[in-house]
Write an enzyme that holds these catalytic residues in place. Structure first.
Site, PDB file in Angstrom:
ATOM      1  N   ASN A 210      24.718  -0.423  16.870  1.00  0.00           N
ATOM      2  CA  ASN A 210      23.940  -1.130  15.902  1.00  0.00           C
ATOM      3  C   ASN A 210      23.985  -2.481  16.089  1.00  0.00           C
ATOM      4  OD1 ASN A 210      26.259  -1.998  14.110  1.00  0.00           O
ATOM      5  ND2 ASN A 210      26.671  -0.053  14.252  1.00  0.00           N
ATOM      6  N   ASP A 307      35.475   9.433   9.838  1.00  0.00           N
ATOM      7  CA  ASP A 307      35.417   8.380   8.475  1.00  0.00           C
ATOM      8  C   ASP A 307      36.645   7.513   8.566  1.00  0.00           C
ATOM      9  OD1 ASP A 307      35.181   6.596   6.363  1.00  0.00           O
ATOM     10  OD2 ASP A 307      33.483   7.905   5.535  1.00  0.00           O
ATOM     11  N   ILE A 308      36.723   6.278   9.063  1.00  0.00           N
ATOM     12  CA  ILE A 308      37.871   5.579   9.139  1.00  0.00           C
ATOM     13  C   ILE A 308      38.722   5.272   7.811  1.00  0.00           C
ATOM     14  CG2 ILE A 308      38.983   3.563  10.294  1.00  0.00           C
ATOM     15  CD1 ILE A 308      36.494   3.736  12.316  1.00  0.00           C
ATOM     16  N   LYS A 342      34.311   7.942  -0.542  1.00  0.00           N
ATOM     17  CA  LYS A 342      35.392   7.410   0.590  1.00  0.00           C
ATOM     18  C   LYS A 342      36.960   7.109  -0.084  1.00  0.00           C
ATOM     19  CE  LYS A 342      31.985   5.395   3.478  1.00  0.00           C
ATOM     20  NZ  LYS A 342      32.107   5.612   4.750  1.00  0.00           N
TER      21      LYS A 342
HETATM   22  O1  PMT Z   1      28.529  -7.795  11.637  1.00  0.00           O
HETATM   23  P1  PMT Z   1      27.796  -8.771  10.886  1.00  0.00           P
HETATM   24  O2  PMT Z   1      26.386  -8.910  11.555  1.00  0.00           O
HETATM   25  O3  PMT Z   1      28.081  -9.923  10.234  1.00  0.00           O
HETATM   26  O4  PMT Z   1      27.083  -7.754   9.676  1.00  0.00           O
HETATM   27  C1  PMT Z   1      27.897  -7.393   8.541  1.00  0.00           C
HETATM   28  C2  PMT Z   1      27.593  -6.063   8.048  1.00  0.00           C
HETATM   29  C3  PMT Z   1      26.131  -5.922   7.576  1.00  0.00           C
HETATM   30  C4  PMT Z   1      28.019  -5.253   9.332  1.00  0.00           C
HETATM   31  C5  PMT Z   1      28.635  -5.814   6.933  1.00  0.00           C
HETATM   32  O5  PMT Z   1      28.594  -6.779   5.941  1.00  0.00           O
HETATM   33  C6  PMT Z   1      28.730  -4.246   6.366  1.00  0.00           C
HETATM   34  O6  PMT Z   1      27.795  -4.032   5.694  1.00  0.00           O
HETATM   35  N1  PMT Z   1      29.523  -3.488   6.945  1.00  0.00           N
HETATM   36  C7  PMT Z   1      29.561  -1.895   6.573  1.00  0.00           C
HETATM   37  C8  PMT Z   1      28.438  -1.683   7.567  1.00  0.00           C
HETATM   38  C9  PMT Z   1      28.254   0.039   7.597  1.00  0.00           C
HETATM   39  O7  PMT Z   1      28.573   0.893   8.601  1.00  0.00           O
HETATM   40  O8  PMT Z   1      28.337   0.379   6.291  1.00  0.00           O
HETATM   41  P2  PMT Z   1      28.276   2.043   5.997  1.00  0.00           P
HETATM   42  O9  PMT Z   1      27.639   2.133   4.811  1.00  0.00           O
HETATM   43  O10 PMT Z   1      27.664   2.917   6.981  1.00  0.00           O
HETATM   44  O11 PMT Z   1      29.699   2.374   5.835  1.00  0.00           O
HETATM   45  C10 PMT Z   1      30.440   2.312   4.760  1.00  0.00           C
HETATM   46  C11 PMT Z   1      31.952   1.987   4.932  1.00  0.00           C
HETATM   47  O12 PMT Z   1      32.511   2.922   5.640  1.00  0.00           O
HETATM   48  C12 PMT Z   1      32.082   0.565   5.670  1.00  0.00           C
HETATM   49  O13 PMT Z   1      33.184  -0.026   5.143  1.00  0.00           O
HETATM   50  C13 PMT Z   1      32.474   1.259   7.165  1.00  0.00           C
HETATM   51  O14 PMT Z   1      33.187   0.195   7.955  1.00  0.00           O
HETATM   52  C14 PMT Z   1      33.001   2.509   6.691  1.00  0.00           C
HETATM   53  N2  PMT Z   1      33.014   3.477   7.816  1.00  0.00           N
HETATM   54  C15 PMT Z   1      31.643   4.084   8.017  1.00  0.00           C
HETATM   55  C16 PMT Z   1      31.691   5.086   8.856  1.00  0.00           C
HETATM   56  C17 PMT Z   1      32.840   5.700   9.648  1.00  0.00           C
HETATM   57  N3  PMT Z   1      32.505   6.533  10.290  1.00  0.00           N
HETATM   58  N4  PMT Z   1      33.996   5.058   9.180  1.00  0.00           N
HETATM   59  C18 PMT Z   1      33.983   4.106   8.325  1.00  0.00           C
HETATM   60  O15 PMT Z   1      35.398   3.502   8.172  1.00  0.00           O
END
Ligand code: PMT
Length: 405
Positions: A210, A307-308, A342
């Protein structure tokens, strides 16, 4: 030494023989990663030229309040807002008197009055001038209003006398200024931060990923260091410079990020998930480069990644966990649901449909949601946002610990 990475330092130089040390000071500040803009009083220019300081700082030197060209480039109010710190070194007795009297009769005093950033002075003058009751009176006034008075040191002076009034050495000033950025809020705490994208391999030359640049996560790591934490930064592939003094763990895939996270979480106090983890990975990874199959469509089968942050929250309930929620619609509603799903303490809702914030931009705007309330942080640089978030998370972690029996 604390880092000054990405800090904006406005260096004021006033008239005194120690002005020659400003050259060394600028080099020291820049070596620590600071951006430096120099403002010189009229008297300072009798001791060292603006050209020298311009060459060393890499930025135009400002000398006059009423210079239309300089004002057009960056007006004095803008300059006052730009600075994270104003350091006046050397600060002469005359400058201290004018500042203590609230005067704004040149560019430097005006900036000191107009800024909201902490102002630090490094006095330098003849020892009798330093001991003079008027200077000491001014000093008392300034001590109560400024961010810090650095020095002066004592010893032999350019005028041949011996006593207090020597400007501190540039290296010491750099260290003192760097230390001023540390809030100490997270001293003794281990903060683990995930950052950047993950890459999910398809074959030896292709992957799913991404647009995460890592900027947000790395800014958080820098801010946590500023706050005195021991920081482990677990990062997917990205181009950000490694912050100083972090324990850096580079990974590629979500599974590798999970392993690194569980290892680091074993002795962590706070875990922040800023990484954009791929929710899915190809079910099968080909050992050979996949060949094009005629003109037909290629169908990939994806399997969910672990999911980490949910795993960390579940296995280590004592760790304060903060996730991000990157959403393109129904931001707060989806973020709230994600926080519960989560099992994290709080979630930072990030509207990634707006290209001026979110993925890869230098700015961001978020809403921090926990069980009690929402805190909206309007658009600002990711560097500043990270400082504000770390400040909030440190407070919320403390509250959570204080209320745990
Ligand atoms: O890196 P930049 O270009 O500065 O951009 C910043 C950002 C937009 C990436 C950052 O601010 C952000 O929003 N990060 C989370 C991106 C994301 O994957 O969001 P999500 O809604 O899909 O995930 C939710 C949370 O679960 C996040 O904390 C993610 O790290 C975590 N996660 C998601 C999937 C997974 N399999 N394991 C996780 O731990």
């Amino acid at each position: 030494m604390s880092t000054l990475q990405n800090k904006r330092i406005l260096l004021g130089v006033t008239g005194g023989i120690a002005a020659y040390k400003s050259a060394e000071l600028i080099r020291g500040l820049r070596e620590q990663g600071a951006e430096v803009v120099v403002v010189m009083t009229e008297a300072a220019q009798e001791f060292i030229t603006p050209l020298t300081l311009q060459a060393l700082s890499g930025n135009p030197v400002h000398t006059s309040l009423l210079d239309p060209a300089a004002e057009a480039a960056m007006g004095h109010i803008e300059l006052a807002r730009w600075a994270d710190r104003i350091l006046v070194a050397p600060a002469s007795a005359d400058f201290m008197a004018r500042l203590a009297g609230g005067m704004g009769n040149d560019l430097l005093t005006t900036l000191c009055l107009a800024t909201r950033a902490p102002v630090m002075l490094a006095p330098a003058m003849n020892q009798a001038m330093w001991d003079n009751p008027t200077t000491q009176y001014n000093l008392t006034q300034l001590q109560s209003t400024l961010g810090g008075i650095y020095g002066p040191g004592s010893g032999s002076q350019a005028c041949g006398e011996i006593g207090p009034g020597r400007m501190l050495e540039p290296l010491e000033l750099v260290e003192r200024l760097a230390a001023s950025f540390s809030t100490g809020q997270l001293t003794g705490q281990h903060v683990v931060i995930t950052a950047g994208p993950t890459r999910e391999p398809l074959d030896p030359v292709r992957y799913l990923s991404n647009y995460s640049s890592g900027k947000m996560g790395y800014a958080l790591a820098n801010a946590a260091i500023e706050a005195g934490a021991q920081v482990t930064l677990i990062s997917g592939p990205c181009q950000q410079p490694t912050p100083e003094r972090v324990n850096m763990v580079m990974v590629q895939s979500a599974e590798q990020m999970l392993d690194a996270s569980l290892t680091a979480a074993a002795n962590a106090d706070i875990f922040i998930g800023a990484a954009a983890v791929c929710d899915y990975r190809p079910m099968q990874v080909s050992h050979e480069k996949l060949k094009k199959q005629g003109d037909g469509a290629l169908t990939l089968t994806l399997t969910p990644n672990p999911d980490i942050i949910a795993t960390v929250a579940q296995r280590f309930p004592n760790i304060f966990t903060a996730a991000f929620a990157a959403e393109t619609e129904n931001l707060l509603k989806y973020a709230r649901a994600k926080r519960l799903r989560k099992g994290v303490h709080c979630i930072i809702a990030n509207d990634v449909s707006d290209q001026s914030i979110g993925f890869n931009s230098d700015q961001n705007a978020v809403t921090l949601i926990d069980g009690d309330s929402d805190t909206q942080l309007d658009q600002r640089s990711k560097t500043q946002l990270a400082r504000d978030l770390i400040n909030l998370l440190a407070q919320k972690n403390k509250q959570a610990k204080d209320t745990t029996p």
